[in-house]
Motif scaffolding. Sequence first.
Motif, PDB file in Angstrom:
ATOM      1  N   ALA A 549      37.446  45.417  43.115  1.00  0.00           N
ATOM      2  CA  ALA A 549      37.742  44.247  42.292  1.00  0.00           C
ATOM      3  C   ALA A 549      36.567  43.290  42.275  1.00  0.00           C
ATOM      4  CB  ALA A 549      38.987  43.542  42.825  1.00  0.00           C
ATOM      5  N   LEU A 550      35.825  43.257  43.388  1.00  0.00           N
ATOM      6  CA  LEU A 550      34.693  42.348  43.528  1.00  0.00           C
ATOM      7  C   LEU A 550      33.692  43.011  44.461  1.00  0.00           C
ATOM      8  CD1 LEU A 550      34.350  39.447  42.320  1.00  0.00           C
ATOM      9  CD2 LEU A 550      34.990  38.556  44.560  1.00  0.00           C
ATOM     10  N   SER A 551      32.414  42.885  44.146  1.00  0.00           N
ATOM     11  CA  SER A 551      31.405  43.515  44.994  1.00  0.00           C
ATOM     12  C   SER A 551      30.913  42.591  46.091  1.00  0.00           C
ATOM     13  CB  SER A 551      30.225  43.984  44.141  1.00  0.00           C
ATOM     14  OG  SER A 551      29.630  42.887  43.451  1.00  0.00           O
ATOM     15  N   ASP A 552      30.902  41.278  45.829  1.00  0.00           N
ATOM     16  CA  ASP A 552      30.410  40.321  46.823  1.00  0.00           C
ATOM     17  C   ASP A 552      31.298  39.076  46.802  1.00  0.00           C
ATOM     18  OD1 ASP A 552      28.948  39.001  48.714  1.00  0.00           O
ATOM     19  OD2 ASP A 552      27.355  38.387  47.342  1.00  0.00           O
ATOM     20  N   PRO A 553      32.175  38.969  47.811  1.00  0.00           N
ATOM     21  CA  PRO A 553      32.400  39.891  48.921  1.00  0.00           C
ATOM     22  C   PRO A 553      33.129  41.154  48.460  1.00  0.00           C
ATOM     23  CG  PRO A 553      34.038  38.153  48.989  1.00  0.00           C
ATOM     24  CD  PRO A 553      33.092  37.783  47.881  1.00  0.00           C
ATOM     25  N   SER A 564      53.054  47.745  41.539  1.00  0.00           N
ATOM     26  CA  SER A 564      52.476  46.701  42.388  1.00  0.00           C
ATOM     27  C   SER A 564      51.004  46.984  42.633  1.00  0.00           C
ATOM     28  CB  SER A 564      53.229  46.596  43.708  1.00  0.00           C
ATOM     29  OG  SER A 564      53.146  47.813  44.425  1.00  0.00           O
ATOM     30  N   SER A 565      50.267  45.936  42.967  1.00  0.00           N
ATOM     31  CA  SER A 565      48.832  46.057  43.206  1.00  0.00           C
ATOM     32  C   SER A 565      48.463  45.341  44.497  1.00  0.00           C
ATOM     33  CB  SER A 565      48.034  45.459  42.042  1.00  0.00           C
ATOM     34  OG  SER A 565      48.311  46.129  40.829  1.00  0.00           O
ATOM     35  N   LEU A 566      47.392  45.807  45.119  1.00  0.00           N
ATOM     36  CA  LEU A 566      46.887  45.225  46.359  1.00  0.00           C
ATOM     37  C   LEU A 566      45.451  44.784  46.171  1.00  0.00           C
ATOM     38  CD1 LEU A 566      46.704  44.755  49.508  1.00  0.00           C
ATOM     39  CD2 LEU A 566      46.145  47.210  49.668  1.00  0.00           C
ATOM     40  N   ASP A 927      44.903  39.241  35.559  1.00  0.00           N
ATOM     41  CA  ASP A 927      43.989  38.450  34.740  1.00  0.00           C
ATOM     42  C   ASP A 927      42.572  38.660  35.264  1.00  0.00           C
ATOM     43  OD1 ASP A 927      42.681  36.606  33.199  1.00  0.00           O
ATOM     44  OD2 ASP A 927      43.654  34.840  34.054  1.00  0.00           O
ATOM     45  N   PRO A 928      41.906  39.727  34.824  1.00  0.00           N
ATOM     46  CA  PRO A 928      40.575  40.060  35.359  1.00  0.00           C
ATOM     47  C   PRO A 928      39.528  38.969  35.141  1.00  0.00           C
ATOM     48  CG  PRO A 928      41.505  41.924  34.150  1.00  0.00           C
ATOM     49  CD  PRO A 928      42.396  40.750  33.884  1.00  0.00           C
ATOM     50  N   ALA A 929      39.764  38.057  34.196  1.00  0.00           N
ATOM     51  CA  ALA A 929      38.788  36.987  33.954  1.00  0.00           C
ATOM     52  C   ALA A 929      38.614  36.111  35.187  1.00  0.00           C
ATOM     53  CB  ALA A 929      39.222  36.142  32.762  1.00  0.00           C
ATOM     54  N   ARG A 930      39.631  36.015  36.006  1.00  0.00           N
ATOM     55  CA  ARG A 930      39.517  35.220  37.231  1.00  0.00           C
ATOM     56  C   ARG A 930      38.500  35.843  38.182  1.00  0.00           C
ATOM     57  NH1 ARG A 930      45.857  33.559  38.549  1.00  0.00           N
ATOM     58  NH2 ARG A 930      46.496  33.378  36.355  1.00  0.00           N
ATOM     59  N   LEU A 931      38.546  37.162  38.287  1.00  0.00           N
ATOM     60  CA  LEU A 931      37.600  37.851  39.160  1.00  0.00           C
ATOM     61  C   LEU A 931      36.187  37.785  38.583  1.00  0.00           C
ATOM     62  CD1 LEU A 931      39.753  41.021  39.980  1.00  0.00           C
ATOM     63  CD2 LEU A 931      39.524  38.940  41.335  1.00  0.00           C
TER      64      LEU A 931
END
Length: 972
Positions: A549-553, A564-566, A927-931
């Motif tokens: 979902a995110l590389s850093d961190p 469901s998602s984690l 809402d991927p825009a948050r990430l």
Amino acid sequence: MASSFRLATGAFTTLALIAAPLAAQTPPASPAPASPAPARQLPPLEPVAQGPDTPWLFKGSDIPPDRSWTYGVLSNGLKYAVRKNGVPPGQVAIRVAIGTGSLMETDSERGFAHLIEHLTFRGSVHVPDGESKRVWQRLGVTFGSDSNASTSFTQTVYKLDLPSATPAGLDESMKILSGMMAEPTLTQAALDAERPVVLSEQREQPGPQVRFGDAVRALFFAGQPLSDRSPIGNVDTLQAATAASVKAFHDRWYRPDRAIIVIAGDADPAILEAMVKKHFAGWQGNGPSPAEPKFGSPKAGEPVAAAVSEPTMPTLVQMAVLRPWTVGDDTILFNQERMIDQIALRILNRRLESRARAGGSYISAGANLDDVSRSANITQLSILPLGDDWAAALRDVRQSIADAMRTAPTQAEIDREVAEIRAGMENEVRTAPVTAGALLADNLIAATDIRETVAGPETSLRIFEGAVTKKFFTPARVQAATKKVFAGTATRAIVNTRTPDPTAQTKLTAALTQKIAGSASRRSGQGAIGFDRLPSLGKPGAITARSMALSDPPIERVDFANGSSLLLFPNESETGKVYVRVRFGRGLNALPADRRTPAFAADLALVASGIQTPKGVLGQEELDRLTGGRQIGLSFGIDDDAFSLSGITTAADLADQLKLIAAKLQSPAWDPAPVARARAVMLASYDALGASPDGVMARDLDALLHDNDPRWGTPDRKEIEALTPAAFKALWAPLLASGPVEVQVFGDVQQQPAIDAVAATIGAMAPRPAATTPPPPVRFPAHVATPVTRTHSGQPNQAAAAIAWPTGAGSAGLAESRKLEVLAAVFRDRLLDRLRSQAGVSYSPNVDNGWPVGLPGGGRIMAIGMVPPDKTGFFFDLARELAADLVKTPVPEDELDRAKLPVIQMVARMSSGNMFWMNQTQGGTRDPARLAAIPGIINDIRATTPAELQALASKYLVPARDWSMQVLPEKK
């Protein structure tokens, strides 16, 4: 010994209306084996003898000194303690304590200790008036949170947290602090400028609570200086203060031999020690050192009861058993014996809470043991009756005390408390490496005020385990401790009634002397409850996708077949802690916008309503036993776009933490008792909301800012009275079953075990599809030519004002929202300077930026402050003037930097903890825009230019769109 084990330390506590359900706090322990043993073997703690190298803090103690600190005493008598601590990285926390407070004042000096605290921040020998704030802002310091001070009855403490402290910044800060202590600017001009600010602070205090607190001290400490020495002082002495009289007080008490400096930060202790010596070694006191004041001791023969009538406060009783405060050696044995007292009170408090949960005569009741301002050792009882029958509540509480004194507790009750204490202390040992330096500095300063030592977590645990090994915690000894803590020189009580009752004092006096015989029956032990009692959840869910979902961190996303998602972030930044949050449904977006619902009672009643199992309901009592001795919590929240169940746990307890949350979601019970208790709590505190301007703001402002949308604001009395268990269930049963579900697991845990634990719990639940209907709109109120006016029934010299401008919402505008934080910081600083420092009409005005990411609207910039009733117009004129100037004129570069750096430093410090990343990423699976916006956080702030701020001000601070509100005193 200062330790978090204690129920209370060094402060005179007042009644909390109700404790949160125990399952939502540090979880209590279930009964442990009859002879509890340490979870891990620790070497015995051997007493240490005094010697020439014994640090000043440990004089007279046989507790091994905490050598992570470097201690010293300068030739002028100043004491210090410094240590390295890298939490958060780069920060240095500085505390300067002066041994003076309101108890050192003469009658003509009341309020002087607090007044000098204010004056020292204005200017000193090293900085002109107001310049210290600007210097520290350039170093990233946020005024009010990073730089502040407090004055108590016995001590004045100056606090400075330097983020990203450089050697030059630390040197400059220590120089400024030394000048503040030794040579503050105590001129008549400075006094005349700051006196209105102090009077504003006094004026803004909540009248009913202040009057009740004064009455409590007058009764409890009758015949002692503490009975009539509020740190805020009084108007007459503050108005009569002169530069000469204030300087005389300063010269008498501000001396190096009455000063203690504590520094904990990300720097070599040798450098910190050198800074203390460089800047404070030359400080010399003026004249002879004053004698240590005598604060007296509780005396028999004073009145035992008092009654007051504050109609806007709930009916309540406070009772105290008072003993002389003595300065003894803070030894291992002393602390072990005090632990018996604490266990006695913990058992009593658990019994009182059980009785309240079962529908007793009181909503809440609790006892604590405290040392109060070096004036008394006190056992204090706080009782909030159900309704106005305080006599019945007091009688029932005294009955519980009598039971505890007459009949020894069972070993199972004792072992339950021992297990809970041990679990908490072991967790403190595990998490010690990530304890913030500011907290360590605060704890050491607090210990010096009550003449105690400070022990590290492992030393505290070893002292505790030594008491267990020596069999200190037996029924007979705990019973004896119960008798001891309820015996003393005097027993006194005060009652507040909603309506004046001339007979209340007589009735209370009689109630205190009424003999109450304890029951002779012994309590039967309650067996432990295992997690196998929870309903089954089905087979572990299958994983359908894994991605970063995110590389850093590095934050991983895991999707399960049930929808469901984690979001998973394994890291060791907070040793021993795992944060769990399960977000489900749509939060405020799921609530109707056209009618009031029982959503307001969820904080108090939803978790407490229990879990349905095949063998019956696990209610509040059973949930306490289920989670006993474990690091498992359960709290509920309502966010903009989701509801949440969360807890702070450990890697070892993660699986059961998730089982508990999944069981609550899948099989909720609907015990009516917590709903009835929530209703009683809200009714008891309701009138207080109308008794002050800030109370009215808290009650009404949110709803008004959302154009009277019933999802916001406080329900009225009739709506609270109409709350029923059936209505509560009708609302929350479908909401608890709603989707989608997003799990966040952040902290000290391995990747695969965390994924497996989520798969076996949340991933095993039945699918919960997301709602497809659009959320209700969120409206900002229309512009008003004259402020919306509400009234309060409190002090006639109190008022409040707020003005707001609508902005935006949603994840698409996150970059812009961060630049609005900078605009709000500039606006806030200018308002503070003009309204507080120059005009002296408001103590703590604020400008706030709100940008709801999970709502379709509702963002705003708002200026708010408490002011005199005749100054609301001045507040609105000034706020509009400042807003217009931000539109008209670019912010100067230096001022912009002084606004940006504290915001950047705040983000940098928060980003060292897991909660920051949880809050940034929550909702990101839907809402991927948050990430996508996360990597730009710092740069969005740092790159903000004067032109961008001016453009934002032009866009949003539009006069034709502002909305204003004032709260004025009722006309009587």
